[in-house]
Design a protein around this motif. Structure first.
Motif, PDB file in Angstrom:
ATOM      1  N   UNK A 161       0.822  -1.207   0.000  1.00 23.68           N
ATOM      2  CA  UNK A 161       0.000   0.000   0.000  1.00 23.68           C
ATOM      3  C   UNK A 161       0.851   1.249   0.000  1.00 23.68           C
ATOM      4  N   UNK A 162       2.017   1.175  -0.595  1.00 28.48           N
ATOM      5  CA  UNK A 162       2.901   2.330  -0.672  1.00 28.48           C
ATOM      6  C   UNK A 162       4.041   2.000  -1.615  1.00 28.48           C
ATOM      7  N   UNK A 163       4.978   2.954  -1.750  1.00 28.56           N
ATOM      8  CA  UNK A 163       6.063   2.724  -2.709  1.00 28.56           C
ATOM      9  C   UNK A 163       5.482   2.681  -4.113  1.00 28.56           C
ATOM     10  N   UNK A 164       4.622   3.650  -4.389  1.00 27.09           N
ATOM     11  CA  UNK A 164       3.901   3.644  -5.668  1.00 27.09           C
ATOM     12  C   UNK A 164       4.818   4.045  -6.801  1.00 27.09           C
ATOM     13  N   UNK A 165       5.728   3.154  -7.125  1.00 23.16           N
ATOM     14  CA  UNK A 165       6.617   3.517  -8.244  1.00 23.16           C
ATOM     15  C   UNK A 165       6.916   2.280  -9.071  1.00 23.16           C
ATOM     16  N   UNK A 166       5.954   1.576  -9.615  1.00 28.45           N
ATOM     17  CA  UNK A 166       4.526   1.862  -9.490  1.00 28.45           C
ATOM     18  C   UNK A 166       3.834   1.072  -8.380  1.00 28.45           C
ATOM     19  N   UNK A 167       4.416  -0.026  -7.903  1.00 30.89           N
ATOM     20  CA  UNK A 167       3.758  -0.859  -6.909  1.00 30.89           C
ATOM     21  C   UNK A 167       3.878  -2.310  -7.343  1.00 30.89           C
ATOM     22  N   UNK A 168       3.070  -3.166  -6.755  1.00 27.83           N
ATOM     23  CA  UNK A 168       3.133  -4.577  -7.155  1.00 27.83           C
ATOM     24  C   UNK A 168       1.774  -5.059  -7.659  1.00 27.83           C
ATOM     25  N   UNK A 169       0.792  -5.087  -6.773  1.00 30.11           N
ATOM     26  CA  UNK A 169      -0.516  -5.584  -7.219  1.00 30.11           C
ATOM     27  C   UNK A 169      -1.275  -4.498  -7.979  1.00 30.11           C
TER      28      UNK A 169
END
Lengths: 490, 501
Positions: free
Chosen positions: B370-378
């Motif tokens: 739910x963070x680290x949107x760079x871009x993310x995983x799911x």
């Protein structure tokens, strides 16, 4: 133990002088110019450089103002390899210095977005530094991690090396040093850029030379002479260099490909970081052009550092940016009293930072002695992974941030005094060498790091933030020793 | 009041794996256990890899619930199974990564505002859009029709099954990522022309028919995300997709009420400490562990909370984790806790979460980043937009605005904003991104006798990860450590994977 520069000392010669002192062409090495052509170009060049600053070609403008770099004595033919070596030394020193200066400014920024933007530019300087190393290796030169302040060139450096918090002066200097050719400055920015340059020049007490002539000259030196390759730098004024008798490297076999940095192994794309393997003359000139385009050069591109600094300058001027109270050039004795760090925990943390930074620098140098394939490859990958994740991200970066945002500067400082210590980033003396010599330096650095951490752990940490970083470094010292043993036994 | 029907979890998570036939279902309560799944039935979990060492696929199981209102106005919820009704599941899943625009950095977040990832004139050739025939009954199995293709190459991204109760199980692809038709190298962590992978996302709907009654469309359908593997199952991120959904829901009635220490703060502290098993042991292990003290107000607890708060906050903004911020609700709660404005309800031995729709929703999303949107995983930063939800933990189907962009929900719209292929991002994002899913370090025992080893050691580059991701180990529960807290140790790493150090 110091390992110094490989190349000679650069001087900047006025172009007109160099044109009149054109040496005899060297067989096979230099481009041949007939005297008539040279004299014709000389006249043309003199006319060009006599134009006002708003010249249509910014490279000519810069050369008119700053001259061209040289390592030869007056009247003596320039040896292209000597000149290249010296330029690459200087390029490495400046990239390294800018990286530290930008990191320091980033750590001083209280706004996370501003800090991230500056840190990203600093990371891109790391990419430039890696590409400079590739150029060095391609020519058979060893990797070199000197820093501008170890071999300052007053009057030639864009500005004296200085760790300073984010300020309008600092941003103006960075923008001035990385400004592109005049024609690439958008008309609506001209007034602002003029203001920035005036502030930058006032801050350093004189005109700030652009770093661009270094890369423009390197571009010329590496430019393949057979005319068959693409030339990535549009409108590059070859005639100016030709007329000034700047030699070119002969068609050369590009070497050490197995030890050059590759973007993938350095996880380059996440940081917008560009690392180019220089395996041909064409790749070399593309690499130099890209450095010039992204920063430290006279070209321009969408990801250039210059507009980012201009934007930050404008934001800071118009809206203000929160900056931690961080000294200029912090020290633990022997400098300006206002910059002295004497809080025991900050002194200890700076000792850890310096040791971690030294280890990191030596680890980078050792990577360039290991090959990407064969028995050395797994250790090369492991060392890169270690120095990126554990040397940079888990040690140098968090220590720098803590020192610039949290740890107090002075012993006995009041709890509500926001004076932060600042990160000293003492220069590392081991700047080059063969693997055996570097391993000796590395062993000493690891020992020094362990001792510095042990000393820091003895002190109370009111912030509660330093202990975790020290614990990480303690863990990672074991990895360093394991890697040291494995690499020593290759 | 009329009965309503909902599918839960509102957002289900399946994960790819290269095992040809072995699969498992993720836990269906927040602290539950996964279960093997075979022939429509679950059984005791036997590990994340099959007998041949291949990584199992994680299935997402969906159930239909009937909501009614009791005499006191309370919800009466019961599950509808095949025992009393025919449930026909209708699923649309797509992988549109290669047909989408490249991700570009906009203000520190990645958004699909770059040029097309591929220049192909026919965008339809790039979108993998299988036709998944409806499935009903018990213990059914329905492979996709052969229409999921990338430039004419068949790509399996989804498979449907039903269990012995008629519930739906969605499975993803077998971990196939490739460049087609030419072997273009991976040069970017996010955008790589000619590449595809076999993750995806899409809608999950159902038609319920009770005997003698007309078919009934389930009004509240779900969404399924088929994601990359979670290599640290059990270790949760500081902010999960469940926290993101909670925060989005809280926006409707901001400010939120005083947080519960037990429910809103303690999990963050525990997750921070758990991260020691997957990254930077020293840092995460230095987080305070006196949970009882930290859950009280007054005396020395106030200073302890302040120091713990500072450590938790220091994690953000790249200081420890890149591009990471707690959700707005988490930040609000942490400040309230720091200042003593919270419900001191610490319970050292809380009862396990009750099964049911809420548990399904939470269990599905808590293991997701739910963070680290760079871009993310799911899924990416889009999930932080409250407008994406139709209700708590359920995605809407109507268009909404996001950062000036009009987003139209359709199969594939979430995962196309992720890296292509996913391995590119996994390879490059080492060090400080999503250690709860993409570990940096793993342990085989307790420090200091055991030191952490690189999770990805032995992998040479992106494309090596494409070929060998399934050989890497996982951080799985390993009992409790000397401090009485959970431990997670590396298991199931393929013995053929060399380690340099």
């Amino acid at each position: 133990m110091s390992v110094g520069r490989r190349g000679g000392r650069l001087t900047w010669r006025p172009v007109a002088d160099s044109v009149t002192e054109r040496p005899a062409p060297r067989e096979g090495g230099f481009k041949r110019l007939t005297r008539n052509i040279g004299e014709t170009l000389s006249r043309w060049l003199r006319a060009e450089i006599a134009k006002p600053v708003a010249s249509p070609n910014g490279i000519i403008e810069a050369i008119r103002l700053e001259g061209l770099p040289s390592v030869a004595a007056p009247g003596v033919a320039e040896d292209p390899l000597d000149l290249t070596s010296a330029l690459l030394d200087t390029g490495a020193e400046l990239e390294h210095a800018l990286m530290i200066e930008y990191l320091y400014a980033a750590a001083s920024a209280a706004d996370p977005g501003v800090a991230r933007a500056l840190a990203r530019i600093a990371a891109q300087e790391m990419g430039h530094l890696a590409t400079v190393q590739n150029l060095r290796l391609a020519l058979g030169l060893p990797a070199y991690m000197g820093r501008q302040d170890l071999a300052p060139q007053p009057g030639q450096d864009p500005f004296p090396f200085k760790r300073e918090p984010l300020s309008l002066d600092a941003l103006a200097k960075y923008a001035a040093a990385e400004r592109p050719s005049h024609e690439h400055v958008a008309p609506d920015l001209e007034a602002l850029v003029t203001e920035i340059l005036a502030r930058a020049n006032a801050a350093v007490g004189g005109a700030i030379p652009r770093v661009g002539t270094i890369y423009a000259t390197l571009y010329w030196l590496f430019l393949p002479t057979d005319g068959t390759n693409a030339k990535p730098w549009p409108d590059f004024p070859e005639d100016v260099f030709r007329a000034a008798n700047v030699p070119q490297l002969a068609a050369t076999a590009f070497g050490a490909l197995e030890r050059q940095a590759e973007p993938i192994e350095w996880r380059a794309s996440t940081q917008g970081l560009e690392v180019i393997v220089c395996d041909t003359g064409e790749a070399a000139v593309r690499a130099i052009y890209r450095i010039a385009a992204q920063g430290e050069g006279l070209a321009n591109s969408v990801d250039s550092h210059f507009p980012q600094f201009v934007d930050l300058y404008r934001r800071m001027r118009d809206q203000g940016l929160d900056v931690h109270d961080v000294p200029v050039d912090p020290h633990v004795g022997g400098g300006a009293p206002s910059s002295e760090v004497d809080h025991p925990l900050a002194v200890a943390a700076n000792a850890v930072l310096d040791a971690a930074y030294a280890a990191l620098q030596i680890e980078i140098l050792i990577v360039f002695t290991l090959t990407r394939t064969g028995v050395e490859a797994p250790l090369r990958r492991a060392l890169i992974s270690h120095l990126l994740s554990e040397g940079m991200l888990a040690a140098v970066a968090p220590l720098g941030r803590l020192l610039c945002s949290t740890l107090p500067r002075r012993a006995g400082q009041a709890a509500d005094d926001g004076a932060c210590a600042g990160a000293i980033f003492s220069p590392v003396q081991a700047t080059s060498g063969d693997r055996a010599a570097l391993l000796v330096h590395w062993k000493a650095a690891i020992d020094g790091l362990e001792a510095a951490v042990d000393a820091a752990l003895q002190l109370p940490d009111d912030s509660g933030l330093l202990g975790g970083v020290l614990a990480d470094i303690t863990d990672h010292v074991g990895t360093k020793r394991t890697l040291w043993n494995r690499i020593s036994n290759i | 009041m009329a009965k309503t029907y909902r599918i839960h979890p509102g957002i289900g998570i399946a994960r790819i794996g290269n095992s040809p036939d072995a699969m498992f279902l993720a836990a269906e309560t927040p602290d539950g256990l996964p279960a093997d799944f075979s022939a429509g039935q679950t059984s005791a979990f036997s590990g994340y890899k099959d007998a041949n060492g291949f990584l199992k696929r994680q299935g997402a199981r969906f159930r239909v619930f009937e909501y009614d209102t009791g005499p006191g106005g309370q919800d009466i919820v019961r599950e509808i199974t095949a025992a009393e009704a025919n449930i026909e599941w209708r699923v649309q899943i797509a992988n549109t990564k290669s047909a989408a625009n490249a991700l570009a950095d906009v203000g520190g977040f990645l958004r699909p505002l770059g040029p097309p990832r591929n220049p192909d004139a026919n965008r339809a050739d790039l979108a993998i859009t299988p036709v998944l025939p409806p499935i009903a009954g018990v213990n059914g199995s329905q492979l996709e029709a052969p229409s999921g293709q990338f430039r004419g190459r068949p790509v399996k991204i989804a498979e449907l099954k039903t269990d012995v109760e008629g519930r739906l199980v969605v499975l993803g692809g077998h971990g196939t990522s490739a460049a087609h038709p030419v072997a273009t190298p991976i040069n970017s962590f996010a955008n790589n022309p000619d590449w595809f992978d076999d993750v995806g996302d899409g809608s999950v709907d159902a038609v319920v028919t009770f005997p003698g009654q007309a078919p009934l469309d389930v009004e509240f359908g779900s969404w399924v995300i088929i994601a990359p593997p979670d290599f640290a199952p059990g270790v949760k991120g500081l902010a999960s997709l469940f926290d993101v959904a909670l925060s989005a829901a809280a926006e409707a009635s901001w400010p939120p009420p005083a947080p519960s220490y037990q429910n809103d703060i303690l999990p963050i502290l525990q997750r921070a400490i758990d991260l020691r098993w997957v990254q930077r042991y020293g840092s995460w292990n230095s987080f305070p562990k006196d949970f009882a003290l930290l859950g009280t107000i007054g005396g020395q607890a106030d200073a302890a909370r302040l120091q713990a708060y500072n450590k938790l906050i220091n994690v953000q903004q790249g200081r420890v984790l890149n591009n990471f911020n707690y959700t707005r609700l988490q930040q609000h709660n942490l400040i309230a806790w720091r200042d003593g404005q919270f419900i001191a309800d610490y319970d050292p031995a809380p009862p396990p979460a009750a099964p049911g729709p809420a548990a399904l929703d939470r269990a599905a999303l808590e293991p997701c980043v739910g963070g680290g949107w760079y871009p993310g995983i799911e899924s990416g930063v889009l999930m932080t937009n409250p407008q994406i939800y139709s209700e708590f933990c359920r995605l809407g189907r109507a268009a909404f605005a996001d950062a000036g962009e009009q987003v139209v929900p359709r199969p594939g719209y979430l995962t196309e904003r992720m890296a292509c292929p996913w391995q590119a991002d996994f390879w490059e994002c080492s060090g400080s991104w999503w250690p709860a899913q993409r570990p940096d370090k793993l342990f085989t025992g307790f420090p200091p006798a055991h030191t952490g080893q690189d999770w990805a050691d032995g992998i040479q580059d992106h494309e090596d990860l494409v070929a060998n991701f399934w050989k890497l180990g996982l951080a799985t529960p390993g009992g409790t450590g000397p401090d009485g807290l959970p431990a997670y140790f590396e298991t199931e790493r393929d013995p053929s994977m060399p380690r340099a150090v």
